[in-house]
Design a protein around this motif. Structure first.
Motif: not given
Length: 356
Positions: A235, A271, A346, A354, A356
């Protein structure tokens, strides 16, 4: 502000904090209290403990004690590294106070901090600046790892809004022109492999707070660092400054800071953005206004338009500095708690969209 769901996942986590200056050391001071050794109990407050805390620190300062040592000994700037070592050590320890000690102005060691001289001496003994930082951290029993963003003796130069080129961090911050782009020499400054490894293994990566162009951007100019952040499954959170800064971010909003970081990183990866909403007292606001500085606007809609989720919080405190007088500082405990809560929530309920 993040919620406080009882279903949050509080497994220990790995954290990487990136930046420089007083902003990074302030953040580390707050995160340090959540660092736990194997077998220790997790913090009481339904938040994850930090099993591994790593700071990646800019080393491009060329002013003051750091600048003198860079020129004389051809090593990366030790000043911000020293501040992070102190932040992660035991505050009451004698060695911590010793590292902060600055010799009175004069010839020889005059104006140097003991910590800078110690790191320089350790670098000469080990023949490796990063090893010197590691061993110095061990001596002060820091609760985390500290990595210079590069072991190269890198120099900054800036392209200004009138097309002029200003070289050196000190000259850049002293210029009255607006910075358009920041660059680094050498362009292929080598990253520390352990720093890239920490980024790859992280559950949380933070960038900021700190001077936009001289503390935050330099880390992103080091070869492979931005790519490593973009590739990480962590994150990723931007911790926004409280106030604009003369010659670096005057009139820039929170979203403008993110755009500047993205421009130099050549990647979009945040994020969340932690942004302060606490108003400054009239006394504090007037003091900063004298330098044409003001609170950074939390332009949440523009932040959302960048694909970043804004998190507004009461993140500002006011304190009296022994030299500077009344100043704005991040409430490091609230920032640390909200960062850890974001990771916990999360994990329990992954958010779509997000990076990722």
């Amino acid at each position: 502000m993040p919620g406080s769901s009882s279903s949050a996942d509080v497994r220990p986590m790995k954290c990487v904090a990136m930046g420089g200056g007083t902003g990074l050391s302030t953040l580390l001071h707050g995160l340090k209290r959540y660092v736990s050794a194997v077998g220790e109990d997790a913090p009481a407050c339904n938040l994850p403990s930090i099993s591994d805390l790593s700071a990646i620190v800019t080393v491009s300062d060329d002013g003051g004690s750091s600048g003198r040592l860079r020129k004389e000994l051809n090593l990366p700037a030790p000043g911000d590294i020293r501040n992070c070592i102190v932040a992660l050590s035991e505050e009451e320890a004698l060695l911590s106070r010793l590292f902060k000690y600055r010799f009175p102005a004069g010839e020889g060691v005059g104006g140097h901090s003991f910590g800078n001289l110690f790191l320089s001496a350790m670098s000469a003994i080990t023949g490796d600046f990063s090893l010197a930082v590691e061993q110095s951290s061990a001596i002060l029993a820091t609760r985390g790892h500290i990595y210079p963003s590069t072991t190269s003796n890198a120099q900054l130069y800036a392209i200004m809004d009138d097309g002029s080129v200003v070289r050196g961090e000190t000259n850049i911050t002293a210029s009255d022109r607006r910075i358009v782009e920041l660059r680094m020499e050498p362009e292929d400054a080598e990253p520390l492999p352990k720093a890239l490894e920490a980024i790859g293994n992280a559950d949380l990566i933070t960038i900021g707070p700190g001077s936009l162009f001289t503390s935050l951007v330099p880390n992103l100019l080091v070869r492979n660092v931005s790519q490593a952040i973009a590739d990480s499954k962590a994150v990723k959170v931007f911790v926004c400054n409280l106030m604009t800064q003369a010659n670096e971010s005057l009139d820039l909003t929170a979203s403008d800071h993110i755009r500047a970081l993205y421009k130099h990183a050549r990647h979009e990866f945040f994020d969340y953005a932690l942004v302060n909403r606490t108003p400054a007292s009239p006394e504090l606001a007037n003091k900063y206004a004298e330098k044409r500085q003001s609170q950074i606007e939390p332009d949440t809609e523009q932040i959302k338009a960048l694909g970043v989720r804004p998190v507004l919080g009461e993140y500002m405190t006011e304190e009296v500095h022994p030299i500077e007088g009344l100043i704005a500082r991040h409430d490091t405990d609230r920032v640390a708690q909200d960062l850890l809560r974001l990771v916990a929530e999360h994990r329990a309920s992954p958010q779509p969209g997000l990076h990722q």
